[in-house]
Design a protein around this motif. Sequence first.
Motif, PDB file in Angstrom:
ATOM      1  N   ASN A  71       0.800  -1.222   0.000  1.00 28.66           N
ATOM      2  CA  ASN A  71       0.000   0.000   0.000  1.00 28.66           C
ATOM      3  C   ASN A  71       0.834   1.274   0.000  1.00 28.66           C
ATOM      4  O   ASN A  71       0.297   2.362   0.222  1.00 28.66           O
ATOM      5  N   TYR A  72       2.136   1.130  -0.283  1.00 33.02           N
ATOM      6  CA  TYR A  72       3.033   2.271  -0.178  1.00 33.02           C
ATOM      7  C   TYR A  72       3.908   2.425  -1.411  1.00 33.02           C
ATOM      8  O   TYR A  72       4.282   1.440  -2.048  1.00 33.02           O
ATOM      9  N   ARG A  96       2.915   2.400  -5.769  1.00 29.61           N
ATOM     10  CA  ARG A  96       2.370   1.286  -4.979  1.00 29.61           C
ATOM     11  C   ARG A  96       2.129   0.061  -5.837  1.00 29.61           C
ATOM     12  O   ARG A  96       2.397  -1.072  -5.421  1.00 29.61           O
ATOM     13  N   ARG A 137       3.075   6.982   1.744  1.00 30.44           N
ATOM     14  CA  ARG A 137       1.767   6.668   1.204  1.00 30.44           C
ATOM     15  C   ARG A 137       1.707   6.992  -0.299  1.00 30.44           C
ATOM     16  O   ARG A 137       1.032   6.291  -1.060  1.00 30.44           O
TER      17      ARG A 137
END
Length: 122
Positions: A31-32, A53, A100
Amino acid sequence: QVHLVESGGGLVQAGGSLRLSCAASGRTISNYALGWFRQAPGKEREFVAVISRSGSTTDYAESVKGRFTISRDNAKNTVYLQMNSLKPEDTAVYYCTLDRYIRYAPTDHEYWGQGTQVTVSS
């Protein structure tokens, strides 16, 4: 707590290759966005490469384009930096980052590794 641990640095002659790894723990990297930065002695930290991601987007500093390749293995929670045709000016401590979203600035990242030294001799 997230930990990023780089490995694979070392001493190599100009024209040689190294593969850096950055293993993450405490968080699933899928998720990064992940990045690589470097800092040479007496210089500011600079952007090297970044991967999105999904892995579908990558970007590189002009100085390393065509020589370095960033990749990720979400199953192993690891990001890699394959460095070919190394030059003495690539000598630096290399750091991986986890965020993120993709970030190019060499500051304000959510997580940093401790760095691994790459030394390229002429």
